[in-house]
Design a protein around this motif. Structure first.
Motif, PDB file in Angstrom:
ATOM      1  N   ILE A 178       0.836  -1.197   0.000  1.00 34.09           N
ATOM      2  CA  ILE A 178       0.000   0.000   0.000  1.00 34.09           C
ATOM      3  C   ILE A 178       0.876   1.255   0.000  1.00 34.09           C
ATOM      4  CG2 ILE A 178      -1.604   1.365   1.396  1.00 34.09           C
ATOM      5  CD1 ILE A 178      -2.975  -1.245   2.177  1.00 34.09           C
ATOM      6  N   GLY A 179       1.909   1.255   0.831  1.00 34.99           N
ATOM      7  CA  GLY A 179       2.808   2.409   0.880  1.00 34.99           C
ATOM      8  C   GLY A 179       3.530   2.637  -0.440  1.00 34.99           C
ATOM      9  N   ALA A 211       2.510   1.642  -3.419  1.00 32.13           N
ATOM     10  CA  ALA A 211       1.524   2.080  -4.410  1.00 32.13           C
ATOM     11  C   ALA A 211       1.187   3.556  -4.219  1.00 32.13           C
ATOM     12  CB  ALA A 211       0.265   1.225  -4.310  1.00 32.13           C
ATOM     13  N   TRP A 212       1.051   3.947  -2.972  1.00 30.77           N
ATOM     14  CA  TRP A 212       0.753   5.355  -2.675  1.00 30.77           C
ATOM     15  C   TRP A 212       1.891   6.262  -3.147  1.00 30.77           C
ATOM     16  CZ3 TRP A 212      -3.846   6.220   0.123  1.00 30.77           C
ATOM     17  CH2 TRP A 212      -4.125   7.568   0.367  1.00 30.77           C
ATOM     18  N   TRP A 213       3.126   5.849  -2.846  1.00 32.16           N
ATOM     19  CA  TRP A 213       4.288   6.633  -3.232  1.00 32.16           C
ATOM     20  C   TRP A 213       4.412   6.729  -4.756  1.00 32.16           C
ATOM     21  CZ3 TRP A 213       9.143   4.909  -5.310  1.00 32.16           C
ATOM     22  CH2 TRP A 213      10.108   5.924  -5.356  1.00 32.16           C
ATOM     23  N   GLY A 273       1.998   6.345  -6.902  1.00 26.69           N
ATOM     24  CA  GLY A 273       0.859   7.131  -7.361  1.00 26.69           C
ATOM     25  C   GLY A 273       1.080   8.618  -7.194  1.00 26.69           C
ATOM     26  N   GLU A 274       1.636   9.023  -6.062  1.00 25.97           N
ATOM     27  CA  GLU A 274       1.924  10.451  -5.856  1.00 25.97           C
ATOM     28  C   GLU A 274       3.023  10.930  -6.795  1.00 25.97           C
ATOM     29  OE1 GLU A 274       2.792  11.080  -1.730  1.00 25.97           O
ATOM     30  OE2 GLU A 274       0.675  11.316  -1.215  1.00 25.97           O
ATOM     31  N   ASN A 323       1.467  11.365 -10.106  1.00 23.98           N
ATOM     32  CA  ASN A 323       0.250  12.172 -10.046  1.00 23.98           C
ATOM     33  C   ASN A 323      -0.976  11.390 -10.528  1.00 23.98           C
ATOM     34  OD1 ASN A 323       1.475  14.463  -8.973  1.00 23.98           O
ATOM     35  ND2 ASN A 323       2.078  15.177 -11.017  1.00 23.98           N
ATOM     36  N   MET A 380      -2.966   8.122  -8.677  1.00 29.55           N
ATOM     37  CA  MET A 380      -3.008   7.100  -7.636  1.00 29.55           C
ATOM     38  C   MET A 380      -3.393   5.735  -8.199  1.00 29.55           C
ATOM     39  SD  MET A 380      -1.951   8.510  -4.943  1.00 29.55           S
ATOM     40  CE  MET A 380      -2.432   7.536  -3.566  1.00 29.55           C
ATOM     41  N   LYS A 381      -4.296   5.724  -9.171  1.00 24.58           N
ATOM     42  CA  LYS A 381      -4.722   4.447  -9.744  1.00 24.58           C
ATOM     43  C   LYS A 381      -3.553   3.733 -10.404  1.00 24.58           C
ATOM     44  CE  LYS A 381      -9.306   6.199 -10.671  1.00 24.58           C
ATOM     45  NZ  LYS A 381     -10.230   6.671 -11.711  1.00 24.58           N
ATOM     46  N   GLY A 406      -0.410   3.948  -9.663  1.00 26.51           N
ATOM     47  CA  GLY A 406       0.475   3.425  -8.622  1.00 26.51           C
ATOM     48  C   GLY A 406      -0.016   2.101  -8.081  1.00 26.51           C
ATOM     49  N   PHE A 407      -1.311   2.016  -7.832  1.00 27.30           N
ATOM     50  CA  PHE A 407      -1.857   0.767  -7.307  1.00 27.30           C
ATOM     51  C   PHE A 407      -1.823  -0.336  -8.357  1.00 27.30           C
ATOM     52  CE2 PHE A 407      -3.321   3.464  -3.907  1.00 27.30           C
ATOM     53  CZ  PHE A 407      -3.253   2.628  -2.804  1.00 27.30           C
TER      54      PHE A 407
END
Length: 120
Positions: free
Chosen positions: A60-61, A63-65, A67-68, A71, A73-74, A76-77
């Protein structure tokens, strides 16, 4: 003649005690092996659960990173999900040639531990 009968009776009694002792020793050794295998299984299960939690939150971390950073988020996941999918595919491909023999050998080694010095 009387002493021969008493000696034979003593020998028979000691033989019975010897068999009883071997039986009890076998039960103790079997109990020890079952207890050791059970304790190893519980520790392995706890380690697997904690490992899954670490991988879950790490994924999760990550993917979040990602995604950020992108720019999106989808994306990244989906990228992290793709890495996990590749890992699952590799696990499925190599399970019979690497994973199953390794686990089987660990189980056999824990049952027939070479440091067991209790056998007669």
């Amino acid at each position: 003649m009387e002493t021969l009968k008493t000696k034979a009776a003593d020998l028979l009694e000691h033989g019975g005690e010897l068999l009883d002792t071997y039986y009890r020793l076998t039960v103790v050794n079997a109990t020890e092996k079952v207890a050791k295998a059970s304790s190893v299984s519980v520790v392995a299960l706890a380690a697997a659960i904690f490992g899954l939690i670490v991988v879950f939150f790490g994924g999760i971390g990550m993917a979040w990173w990602i995604g950020e950073t992108m720019n999106n988020m989808k994306a990244g996941f989906f990228i992290v999900g793709g890495f996990f999918l590749l890992g699952l595919a590799a696990l499925l491909v190599f399970r019979k040639s690497l994973l199953v023999p390794m686990i089987r050998n660990q189980i056999i080694q824990s049952i027939y531990d070479k440091s067991d010095t209790h056998t007669p």
